[in-house]
Structures are given as C-alpha cells and as structure tokens.
Design a protein around this motif. Structure first.
Motif: not given
Length: 186
Positions: A110-113, A137-138, A146-148
């Motif tokens: 996943p790519k953070a948005a 929340k990311i 997603m995690l980050g």
C-alpha cells in the motif's frame, strides 16, 4: 559446432565430390531468466514493475535477437509490465520458445494517501485520571487503514503515546504526520 548455416559434401581420392548437403545448426536455449526492475511496487494502479526476459546458451552467453514473453499465471503481459490496486504477492515467469524461467515474486504494497486523527472524546477532566485515546489512521490510496511510521504532536511538540491525560486546564491541539502527509487537527 557453432550455430549457423552449413554445407557438407564428400570428396573422394580422384577429386569427385558429392552434392552438397545443407543444414542449419540452431542455437539451443539452455536457460531463460526473468529480470524485474523492482521487487516491491505500490499498489496504487499507477506504479508498475517492468520485466526483461533473457535467453542464455550452454556457454551462459546471452542470446541475441530472441524475443521473450512474460506471464502472470496463464496471462501474457503484452508490454512486459504490471501494475495493481491490490495488496498482494504476484508470481511471474519468462518464456522463450517454450523454455520457462524460474518464477520471480513481486510484492505490491500500500501507498499512504492520507492521515486521519480522531479522539475517543473531545473533553476530559483535568484530574490526572480522566483520559482520551488519540487515534492515528494512515490510509492507503484505496481508503484502507495501513501500517506505517507516524509522529504525533501536541501543541506543536512531539507527543509519545496514544492516551492523553492532564492536570492542567487548557486547550490542547493534536496533529499527526506520516509518509509526508499531515492530519487534521483535533
């Protein structure tokens, strides 16, 4: 014997020769390799992995002018590239004249948005016991959590933890940062 076009004929002691027998020695493929330009790709449907397929002969030399194909399962990738919006691990193989490569695995991540910030409650008593949970929340490009890595700030100073309690009356402003994005303030 090197690959190429050959003519063979027989000559006897009197100098008489036979008709020429012509044959072509073809270069034999010993192995096929598939090479990717990435091992991890963002699952945003835009980022993509590109493949190159190489055939090698028995001397381990790259064979020229031989076109390889790339497959994901039974589907041929016409432009030898692949993108996806799914977070998954995909397997690909290269094929040249029926000879298959080992598979290569590509991980789509996943790519953070965006980053969203919320709290379990908007007000607490300043008694040192009442508390609120700060929730970061990311979100990826598909809106999934997603995690980050993240940084949480309270009144523009780094805040460690996710529970907030205080013994002082006042207004406290929280925000978060992750993957180059800044959250809303609460």
């Amino acid at each position: 014997l090197k690959w190429g076009l050959y003519s063979v004929y027989w000559v006897n002691e009197e100098g008489l020769s036979s008709s020429a027998l012509r044959f072509e020695a073809l270069q034999k493929i010993a192995k096929v390799e598939i090479i990717s330009d990435k091992t991890e790709v963002f699952s945003d449907g835009v980022d993509k992995v590109n493949f190159t397929v190489v055939a090698k002969d028995y001397a381990n030399s790259e064979m020229k002018n031989i076109e390889g194909k790339v497959f994901w399962g039974s589907k041929q990738l016409e432009d030898k590239s692949f993108s996806s919006k799914s977070n998954a691990f995909y397997l690909f193989k290269g094929v040249v004249n029926g000879v298959e490569s080992e598979t290569v695995g590509i991980k789509f991540i996943p790519k953070a948005a965006s980053v969203e910030l919320s709290a379990s409650k908007n007000e607490i008593l300043s008694d040192g016991k009442d508390s609120a949970e700060i929730i970061v929340k990311i979100l990826d490009t598909n809106g999934n959590t997603m995690l980050g890595t993240r940084k949480l700030y309270m009144n523009d100073e780094i805040y460690n933890g996710t529970q907030f309690t205080s013994t002082k009356n006042g207004k406290y402003i929280f925000r978060a940062e992750s993957e180059g994005f800044t959250s809303n303030e609460i």
